[in-house]
Design a protein around this motif. Structure first.
Motif, PDB file in Angstrom:
ATOM      1  N   PRO A  16      -1.478  -5.072  -4.404  1.00 25.44           N
ATOM      2  CA  PRO A  16      -0.411  -5.601  -5.147  1.00 25.44           C
ATOM      3  C   PRO A  16       0.575  -6.642  -4.560  1.00 25.44           C
ATOM      4  CG  PRO A  16      -0.032  -3.449  -4.476  1.00 25.44           C
ATOM      5  CD  PRO A  16      -1.298  -3.702  -4.136  1.00 25.44           C
ATOM      6  N   LEU A  17       0.507  -6.714  -3.364  1.00 23.67           N
ATOM      7  CA  LEU A  17       1.297  -7.802  -2.623  1.00 23.67           C
ATOM      8  C   LEU A  17       0.380  -8.140  -1.486  1.00 23.67           C
ATOM      9  CD1 LEU A  17       4.138  -9.059  -2.058  1.00 23.67           C
ATOM     10  CD2 LEU A  17       4.650  -7.158  -0.424  1.00 23.67           C
ATOM     11  N   SER A  18       0.289  -9.882  -1.613  1.00 21.56           N
ATOM     12  CA  SER A  18      -0.754 -10.338  -0.744  1.00 21.56           C
ATOM     13  C   SER A  18       0.055 -11.719  -0.287  1.00 21.56           C
ATOM     14  CB  SER A  18      -2.115 -10.618  -1.461  1.00 21.56           C
ATOM     15  OG  SER A  18      -3.037 -11.249  -0.696  1.00 21.56           O
ATOM     16  N   ARG A  19       0.010 -11.667   0.981  1.00 26.25           N
ATOM     17  CA  ARG A  19       0.402 -12.919   1.820  1.00 26.25           C
ATOM     18  C   ARG A  19      -0.578 -13.154   2.966  1.00 26.25           C
ATOM     19  NH1 ARG A  19       3.045 -12.264  -1.902  1.00 26.25           N
ATOM     20  NH2 ARG A  19       5.161 -12.907  -2.396  1.00 26.25           N
ATOM     21  N   PRO A  20      -1.697 -13.643   2.892  1.00 27.50           N
ATOM     22  CA  PRO A  20      -2.592 -13.835   3.898  1.00 27.50           C
ATOM     23  C   PRO A  20      -2.069 -14.739   5.048  1.00 27.50           C
ATOM     24  CG  PRO A  20      -3.673 -14.555   1.869  1.00 27.50           C
ATOM     25  CD  PRO A  20      -2.188 -14.145   1.729  1.00 27.50           C
ATOM     26  N   LEU A  21      -2.628 -14.630   6.228  1.00 33.37           N
ATOM     27  CA  LEU A  21      -2.285 -15.436   7.361  1.00 33.37           C
ATOM     28  C   LEU A  21      -3.607 -15.454   8.328  1.00 33.37           C
ATOM     29  CD1 LEU A  21      -0.027 -16.942   8.957  1.00 33.37           C
ATOM     30  CD2 LEU A  21       0.437 -14.764  10.236  1.00 33.37           C
ATOM     31  N   MET A  22      -3.932 -16.818   8.591  1.00 32.44           N
ATOM     32  CA  MET A  22      -5.095 -16.810   9.213  1.00 32.44           C
ATOM     33  C   MET A  22      -4.441 -16.941  10.716  1.00 32.44           C
ATOM     34  SD  MET A  22      -7.772 -17.083   7.406  1.00 32.44           S
ATOM     35  CE  MET A  22      -8.864 -17.990   8.945  1.00 32.44           C
ATOM     36  N   ALA A  44       3.796  -3.716  -9.423  1.00 33.52           N
ATOM     37  CA  ALA A  44       2.507  -3.124  -9.304  1.00 33.52           C
ATOM     38  C   ALA A  44       2.566  -2.060  -8.142  1.00 33.52           C
ATOM     39  CB  ALA A  44       1.686  -4.147  -8.841  1.00 33.52           C
ATOM     40  N   ILE A  45       3.552  -2.314  -7.203  1.00 30.84           N
ATOM     41  CA  ILE A  45       3.817  -1.510  -6.086  1.00 30.84           C
ATOM     42  C   ILE A  45       4.363  -0.199  -6.546  1.00 30.84           C
ATOM     43  CG2 ILE A  45       4.854  -1.035  -3.963  1.00 30.84           C
ATOM     44  CD1 ILE A  45       4.712  -4.040  -3.460  1.00 30.84           C
ATOM     45  N   ALA A  46       5.198  -0.247  -7.433  1.00 33.62           N
ATOM     46  CA  ALA A  46       5.703   1.072  -8.180  1.00 33.62           C
ATOM     47  C   ALA A  46       4.690   1.858  -8.465  1.00 33.62           C
ATOM     48  CB  ALA A  46       6.993   0.683  -8.715  1.00 33.62           C
ATOM     49  N   LEU A 153       5.664   0.282   3.312  1.00 35.76           N
ATOM     50  CA  LEU A 153       6.485   1.184   2.515  1.00 35.76           C
ATOM     51  C   LEU A 153       6.125   2.407   2.139  1.00 35.76           C
ATOM     52  CD1 LEU A 153       8.984   0.893   0.567  1.00 35.76           C
ATOM     53  CD2 LEU A 153       7.892  -0.339  -1.086  1.00 35.76           C
ATOM     54  N   THR A 154       4.926   2.355   1.635  1.00 34.19           N
ATOM     55  CA  THR A 154       4.208   3.593   1.161  1.00 34.19           C
ATOM     56  C   THR A 154       4.374   4.979   2.191  1.00 34.19           C
ATOM     57  OG1 THR A 154       2.645   2.532  -0.380  1.00 34.19           O
ATOM     58  CG2 THR A 154       2.139   4.726   0.574  1.00 34.19           C
ATOM     59  N   LEU A 155       4.090   4.290   3.377  1.00 35.86           N
ATOM     60  CA  LEU A 155       4.082   5.602   4.358  1.00 35.86           C
ATOM     61  C   LEU A 155       5.623   6.036   4.465  1.00 35.86           C
ATOM     62  CD1 LEU A 155       1.767   4.075   6.948  1.00 35.86           C
ATOM     63  CD2 LEU A 155       1.394   5.933   5.684  1.00 35.86           C
TER      64      LEU A 155
END
Length: 193
Positions: A16-22, A44-46, A153-155
């Protein structure tokens, strides 16, 4: 990585939350990253975590090289969310602040086949420090900082949230039963028979 824009919903099963970093994008001196979740990402996270609303979610992270070709991600997430009290079933808002610390390393190469000779010396075993968690795998040379924030956050969430001041009061055995209760009606019907 997909071509969807963050928060657009993306394909089924996407984070639901995506910020890819190479890892190659991280300079030797490190990289500071600020993540602010959009309304669609928060919704989406909620929904994923089954609480009424995620009102705000931000994270301040620092990515730096770790042991050559690995990465270390540290920082903090801050969130404001609405949860439902398990006792009163009333919604209430809480603030969450959770530290983030995670290390990534490329997956280890496949082990070499052992010699079948009986007189062969045993291979040395690399000692791991028990107090440290092993690093997570750095798949494809990238990490998804948004997924990390969402998972932390979920944890951090209480699986049985209670509204401040709400307390469970066990009913006394002498308390009269509610005649409107389905169990009370069944008991009364059984007693009449």
């Amino acid at each position: 990585m997909n071509d969807e824009t963050p928060g657009s919903g993306g394909p089924a099963g996407a984070a639901p939350l995506s910020r890819p970093l190479m890892a190659t994008e991280v300079p030797p001196e490190g990289l500071d990253v600020e993540i602010v979740a959009t309304e669609a990402e928060r919704d989406a996270i909620a929904e994923l975590n089954n609480f009424p609303a995620l009102l705000a979610l931000t994270a301040t992270l620092r990515a730096q090289r770790w042991r050559g070709d690995g990465l270390e991600v540290t920082g903090e997430l801050r969130a404001r969310l609405r949860q439902t009290c398990v006792l009163t079933l009333e919604d209430f808002e809480i603030d969450v602040a959770e530290p983030i610390e995670l290390r990534f390393a490329p997956p280890k190469e496949a082990p070499r086949p052992r010699s079948r000779r009986r007189d062969a010396e045993p291979e040395p075993v690399e000692a791991e420090i028990l107090s440290d968690d092993p690093p997570d795998p750095l798949i494809g040379g990238a990490v998804d900082l948004g997924e990390i924030v969402s998972e932390f956050l979920t944890l951090a969430l209480d699986p049985y949230p209670r509204k401040p001041g709400a307390e469970f009061v066990e009913p006394s055995p002498e308390a009269p039963t509610d005649p409107a209760s389905p169990f009370a009606r069944l008991r009364a019907a059984r007693d009449k028979a």
